[in-house]
Design a protein around this motif. Structure first.
Motif, PDB file in Angstrom:
ATOM      1  N   LYS A  22       0.815  -1.221   0.000  1.00 14.64           N
ATOM      2  CA  LYS A  22       0.000   0.000   0.000  1.00 14.64           C
ATOM      3  C   LYS A  22       0.848   1.270   0.000  1.00 14.64           C
ATOM      4  O   LYS A  22       0.438   2.299  -0.553  1.00 14.64           O
ATOM      5  CB  LYS A  22      -0.956   0.007   1.189  1.00 14.64           C
ATOM      6  N   SER A  23       2.037   1.214   0.592  1.00 17.43           N
ATOM      7  CA  SER A  23       2.891   2.402   0.618  1.00 17.43           C
ATOM      8  C   SER A  23       3.355   2.809  -0.776  1.00 17.43           C
ATOM      9  O   SER A  23       3.717   3.967  -1.003  1.00 17.43           O
ATOM     10  CB  SER A  23       4.106   2.158   1.515  1.00 17.43           C
ATOM     11  N   ALA A  24       3.331   1.858  -1.713  1.00 18.34           N
ATOM     12  CA  ALA A  24       3.733   2.158  -3.086  1.00 18.34           C
ATOM     13  C   ALA A  24       2.578   2.693  -3.927  1.00 18.34           C
ATOM     14  O   ALA A  24       2.788   3.141  -5.057  1.00 18.34           O
ATOM     15  CB  ALA A  24       4.314   0.911  -3.749  1.00 18.34           C
ATOM     16  N   CYS A  25       1.367   2.654  -3.385  1.00 18.70           N
ATOM     17  CA  CYS A  25       0.187   3.144  -4.111  1.00 18.70           C
ATOM     18  C   CYS A  25      -0.019   4.611  -3.762  1.00 18.70           C
ATOM     19  O   CYS A  25      -0.760   4.950  -2.832  1.00 18.70           O
ATOM     20  CB  CYS A  25      -1.041   2.310  -3.757  1.00 18.70           C
ATOM     21  N   SER A  26       0.659   5.473  -4.489  1.00 16.59           N
ATOM     22  CA  SER A  26       0.718   6.888  -4.140  1.00 16.59           C
ATOM     23  C   SER A  26      -0.372   7.731  -4.775  1.00 16.59           C
ATOM     24  O   SER A  26      -0.449   8.932  -4.534  1.00 16.59           O
ATOM     25  CB  SER A  26       2.091   7.464  -4.541  1.00 16.59           C
ATOM     26  N   ASN A  27      -1.214   7.131  -5.619  1.00 11.47           N
ATOM     27  CA  ASN A  27      -2.293   7.881  -6.249  1.00 11.47           C
ATOM     28  C   ASN A  27      -3.513   6.986  -6.425  1.00 11.47           C
ATOM     29  O   ASN A  27      -3.473   5.796  -6.136  1.00 11.47           O
ATOM     30  CB  ASN A  27      -1.842   8.463  -7.599  1.00 11.47           C
ATOM     31  N   GLU A  28      -4.579   7.584  -6.934  1.00 13.27           N
ATOM     32  CA  GLU A  28      -5.833   6.834  -7.060  1.00 13.27           C
ATOM     33  C   GLU A  28      -5.725   5.704  -8.081  1.00 13.27           C
ATOM     34  O   GLU A  28      -6.281   4.628  -7.890  1.00 13.27           O
ATOM     35  CB  GLU A  28      -6.967   7.791  -7.448  1.00 13.27           C
ATOM     36  N   GLU A  29      -5.011   5.942  -9.170  1.00 11.01           N
ATOM     37  CA  GLU A  29      -4.908   4.924 -10.210  1.00 11.01           C
ATOM     38  C   GLU A  29      -4.184   3.672  -9.714  1.00 11.01           C
ATOM     39  O   GLU A  29      -4.607   2.548  -9.976  1.00 11.01           O
ATOM     40  CB  GLU A  29      -4.197   5.492 -11.445  1.00 11.01           C
ATOM     41  N   SER A  30      -3.083   3.868  -9.003  1.00  6.07           N
ATOM     42  CA  SER A  30      -2.366   2.696  -8.482  1.00  6.07           C
ATOM     43  C   SER A  30      -3.181   1.998  -7.405  1.00  6.07           C
ATOM     44  O   SER A  30      -3.124   0.773  -7.267  1.00  6.07           O
ATOM     45  CB  SER A  30      -0.999   3.112  -7.936  1.00  6.07           C
ATOM     46  N   THR A  31      -3.955   2.764  -6.646  1.00  7.64           N
ATOM     47  CA  THR A  31      -4.845   2.166  -5.649  1.00  7.64           C
ATOM     48  C   THR A  31      -5.856   1.255  -6.324  1.00  7.64           C
ATOM     49  O   THR A  31      -6.082   0.121  -5.890  1.00  7.64           O
ATOM     50  CB  THR A  31      -5.572   3.258  -4.851  1.00  7.64           C
ATOM     51  N   LYS A  32      -6.462   1.742  -7.393  1.00 12.31           N
ATOM     52  CA  LYS A  32      -7.460   0.943  -8.106  1.00 12.31           C
ATOM     53  C   LYS A  32      -6.834  -0.317  -8.711  1.00 12.31           C
ATOM     54  O   LYS A  32      -7.390  -1.419  -8.597  1.00 12.31           O
ATOM     55  CB  LYS A  32      -8.122   1.786  -9.207  1.00 12.31           C
ATOM     56  N   LEU A  33      -5.698  -0.135  -9.334  1.00 14.13           N
ATOM     57  CA  LEU A  33      -5.070  -1.226 -10.074  1.00 14.13           C
ATOM     58  C   LEU A  33      -4.567  -2.331  -9.153  1.00 14.13           C
ATOM     59  O   LEU A  33      -4.800  -3.526  -9.392  1.00 14.13           O
ATOM     60  CB  LEU A  33      -3.913  -0.684 -10.917  1.00 14.13           C
ATOM     61  N   TYR A  34      -3.889  -1.953  -8.071  1.00 12.68           N
ATOM     62  CA  TYR A  34      -3.198  -2.944  -7.246  1.00 12.68           C
ATOM     63  C   TYR A  34      -3.978  -3.382  -6.000  1.00 12.68           C
ATOM     64  O   TYR A  34      -3.709  -4.456  -5.456  1.00 12.68           O
ATOM     65  CB  TYR A  34      -1.832  -2.410  -6.820  1.00 12.68           C
ATOM     66  N   LEU A  35      -4.917  -2.554  -5.543  1.00 11.70           N
ATOM     67  CA  LEU A  35      -5.608  -2.863  -4.292  1.00 11.70           C
ATOM     68  C   LEU A  35      -7.097  -3.158  -4.468  1.00 11.70           C
ATOM     69  O   LEU A  35      -7.639  -4.026  -3.776  1.00 11.70           O
ATOM     70  CB  LEU A  35      -5.443  -1.703  -3.299  1.00 11.70           C
ATOM     71  N   VAL A  36      -7.749  -2.440  -5.362  1.00  7.91           N
ATOM     72  CA  VAL A  36      -9.199  -2.588  -5.505  1.00  7.91           C
ATOM     73  C   VAL A  36      -9.568  -3.737  -6.439  1.00  7.91           C
ATOM     74  O   VAL A  36     -10.401  -4.583  -6.100  1.00  7.91           O
ATOM     75  CB  VAL A  36      -9.841  -1.274  -5.993  1.00  7.91           C
ATOM     76  N   LEU A  37      -8.949  -3.791  -7.603  1.00  6.23           N
ATOM     77  CA  LEU A  37      -9.305  -4.815  -8.579  1.00  6.23           C
ATOM     78  C   LEU A  37      -9.144  -6.250  -8.046  1.00  6.23           C
ATOM     79  O   LEU A  37      -9.980  -7.117  -8.333  1.00  6.23           O
ATOM     80  CB  LEU A  37      -8.499  -4.632  -9.860  1.00  6.23           C
ATOM     81  N   ASP A 116     -10.752   2.848  -0.247  1.00  6.19           N
ATOM     82  CA  ASP A 116      -9.420   3.395  -0.504  1.00  6.19           C
ATOM     83  C   ASP A 116      -8.439   2.249  -0.749  1.00  6.19           C
ATOM     84  O   ASP A 116      -7.232   2.426  -0.635  1.00  6.19           O
ATOM     85  CB  ASP A 116      -8.941   4.270   0.655  1.00  6.19           C
ATOM     86  N   GLY A 117      -8.985   1.078  -1.078  1.00 10.31           N
ATOM     87  CA  GLY A 117      -8.151  -0.080  -1.349  1.00 10.31           C
ATOM     88  C   GLY A 117      -7.822  -0.905  -0.113  1.00 10.31           C
ATOM     89  O   GLY A 117      -7.460  -2.076  -0.229  1.00 10.31           O
ATOM     90  N   ILE A 118      -7.951  -0.305   1.066  1.00 14.16           N
ATOM     91  CA  ILE A 118      -7.701  -1.007   2.328  1.00 14.16           C
ATOM     92  C   ILE A 118      -9.010  -1.165   3.099  1.00 14.16           C
ATOM     93  O   ILE A 118      -9.314  -2.238   3.608  1.00 14.16           O
ATOM     94  CB  ILE A 118      -6.675  -0.249   3.194  1.00 14.16           C
ATOM     95  N   ARG A 119      -9.782  -0.139   3.136  1.00 14.55           N
ATOM     96  CA  ARG A 119     -11.088  -0.176   3.800  1.00 14.55           C
ATOM     97  C   ARG A 119     -12.187  -0.152   2.732  1.00 14.55           C
ATOM     98  O   ARG A 119     -12.205   0.739   1.871  1.00 14.55           O
ATOM     99  CB  ARG A 119     -11.234   1.019   4.748  1.00 14.55           C
ATOM    100  N   PHE A 120     -13.085  -1.116   2.798  1.00 13.19           N
ATOM    101  CA  PHE A 120     -14.189  -1.214   1.842  1.00 13.19           C
ATOM    102  C   PHE A 120     -15.501  -1.055   2.613  1.00 13.19           C
ATOM    103  O   PHE A 120     -15.812  -1.845   3.503  1.00 13.19           O
ATOM    104  CB  PHE A 120     -14.176  -2.572   1.125  1.00 13.19           C
ATOM    105  N   GLU A 121     -16.266  -0.015   2.264  1.00 16.81           N
ATOM    106  CA  GLU A 121     -17.561   0.228   2.898  1.00 16.81           C
ATOM    107  C   GLU A 121     -18.670  -0.094   1.900  1.00 16.81           C
ATOM    108  O   GLU A 121     -18.638   0.366   0.752  1.00 16.81           O
ATOM    109  CB  GLU A 121     -17.676   1.685   3.350  1.00 16.81           C
ATOM    110  N   PHE A 122     -19.661  -0.853   2.340  1.00 16.12           N
ATOM    111  CA  PHE A 122     -20.732  -1.311   1.469  1.00 16.12           C
ATOM    112  C   PHE A 122     -22.049  -0.650   1.886  1.00 16.12           C
ATOM    113  O   PHE A 122     -22.441  -0.724   3.056  1.00 16.12           O
ATOM    114  CB  PHE A 122     -20.873  -2.836   1.541  1.00 16.12           C
ATOM    115  N   PHE A 123     -22.718  -0.034   0.921  1.00 13.04           N
ATOM    116  CA  PHE A 123     -23.954   0.700   1.178  1.00 13.04           C
ATOM    117  C   PHE A 123     -25.094   0.147   0.328  1.00 13.04           C
ATOM    118  O   PHE A 123     -24.873  -0.322  -0.793  1.00 13.04           O
ATOM    119  CB  PHE A 123     -23.788   2.186   0.833  1.00 13.04           C
ATOM    120  N   VAL A 124     -26.305   0.240   0.867  1.00 16.49           N
ATOM    121  CA  VAL A 124     -27.510  -0.080   0.109  1.00 16.49           C
ATOM    122  C   VAL A 124     -28.498   1.068   0.292  1.00 16.49           C
ATOM    123  O   VAL A 124     -28.180   2.086   0.902  1.00 16.49           O
ATOM    124  CB  VAL A 124     -28.140  -1.412   0.568  1.00 16.49           C
ATOM    125  N   ASP A 125     -29.706   0.896  -0.239  1.00 19.08           N
ATOM    126  CA  ASP A 125     -30.746   1.927  -0.131  1.00 19.08           C
ATOM    127  C   ASP A 125     -31.964   1.350   0.586  1.00 19.08           C
ATOM    128  O   ASP A 125     -33.064   1.314   0.036  1.00 19.08           O
ATOM    129  CB  ASP A 125     -31.121   2.484  -1.505  1.00 19.08           C
TER     130      ASP A 125
END
Length: 375
Positions: A22-37, A116-125
């Motif tokens: 995570k320390s290497a994910c310095s922007n939103e794009e790297s967060t999405k690519l390496y942590l979220v996907l 944010d790639g580390i914390r995932f919050e799930f919402f409904v309606d």
């Protein structure tokens, strides 16, 4: 989908890797690519298939320069899950409004994920259709998953969101149950910490005491009820600790006792029980409450040691029983020695040290996992 145990192992492996990089994910794009996907993939959604996952999906009533969701999960040609991503370390609560607009713009979306790639919050309606609820019904903390197993109820809820089990009505029902349970826990914890007059009256009536004066409740009975709540809350924890102790082979326990010539006194056991009870009551969150199960003790000649997980690195204090009614508790700095005849005097030192040990051991585990990956 794989079995729940396999699903949990997969998510835990992803969590270990995410914590290490995570320390290497310095922007939103790297967060999405390496942590979220990887997490999207673990839920069974093929993010390499545009018919399943689409990036930068238009989600606005405007035709010119519309708002775009970072990712949407598709079903039958319609978006059903909106995923909004932020850089690692971003305050998600301050950005929920952005995800909320997508619920209104995309009528087929009834589940949203803020991460944010580390914390995932799930919402409904649940409360109003196409209006995102104010609080998440489920949270997946990947950093916490490196310290302790992902709770079974979280795994079960995540399995409902997976591609193989996805059904909006089932998710909505499960989400509503979790939200109500979450609110009930918050109310009950508040009542445990500071019992209201109304609750005190109800409890006193159940034990046959009626027409108790308000002043009597506040000056006498409120503290008694609070103590009773403390005991009731931690009984499951203590029962589990006792069951773990009972699993030790009697022959081995006897050999150790004979070899060391050590007898654990009633006073030492009372200190240990007090520590478990108070830590459960003083816990800042559910993770700390669960961590109480890993508080242990060991007896030596002349002292009794209470620690969290690891005897040396997790040391909370040394206890030396006094002969004059005053006992000595030796905490790490800055607290040092506390000599007292009232165990409540150690509460502040106990809470602070326990919190510090949880943080230190979690950091040590993350470092060890990173070293194993780079080895």
């Amino acid at each position: 989908m794989e079995t729940l145990s396999g699903f949990q192992e997969n998510l835990t492996a992803i969590a270990q890797r995410s914590a290490a990089i995570k320390s290497a994910c310095s922007n939103e794009e790297s967060t999405k690519l390496y942590l979220v996907l990887p997490v999207i993939g673990a839920l069974g959604y093929d993010y390499t298939d545009p018919f399943v996952v689409q990036p930068e999906y238009a989600a606005d009533f405007r035709n010119e320069m519309p708002e775009r969701v970072d990712y949407v999960v598709m079903a039958d040609g319609n978006p059903v899950i909106a995923i909004e991503c932020k850089k690692v370390g971003t305050d998600l609560s301050a950005n929920r409004g952005q995800l909320r607009t997508y619920f209104s713009a995309l009528q087929t979306v009834h589940l949203g994920i803020m991460t944010d790639g580390i914390r995932f919050e799930f919402f409904v309606d649940c409360e109003n259709p196409n209006v995102m609820d104010q609080e998440p019904f489920l949270t997946l903390d990947m950093e916490a998953a490196t310290r302790s197993p992902i709770p079974a109820d979280v795994i079960e809820a995540l399995s409902l969101i997976s591609r193989s089990n996805f059904h909006p009505d089932v998710i909505a029902e499960a989400a509503e149950e979790r939200l109500v349970a979450k609110r009930l826990r918050a109310v009950l914890m508040q009542e445990v910490r500071e019992p209201s007059d109304e609750l005190c009256r109800l409890v006193l009536q159940r034990v046959g005491m009626r027409n108790v004066r308000r002043t009597s409740i506040q000056t006498r009975y409120s503290s008694l009820i609070r103590s009773a709540f403390e005991d009731a809350l931690v009984l499951p924890v203590l029962d589990k600790l006792r069951s773990l102790q009972a699993r030790k082979t009697p022959e081995i326990a006897q050999e150790v006792e004979t070899a060391q010539r050590i007898v654990t006194t009633d006073r030492e056991l009372a200190v240990y029980r007090y520590v478990c009870r108070r830590l459960a009551y003083l816990a800042a969150d559910e993770y700390q409450f669960a961590a109480v199960e890993r508080v242990q003790h060991k007896d030596y000649v002349g002292k009794f040691v209470v620690y969290y997980e690891r005897e040396r690195k997790g040391r909370l204090f040394d206890f030396i029983e006094g002969s004059n009614g005053y006992d000595k508790f030796i905490f790490p700095e800055p607290f040092g020695e506390i000599i007292t005849n009232s165990m409540s005097d150690i509460d502040q030192a106990l809470k602070t040290t326990f919190t510090q040990r949880i943080r230190e051991l979690a950091s040590a585990k993350a470092s060890e996992a990173k070293q194993l990956q780079t080895a």
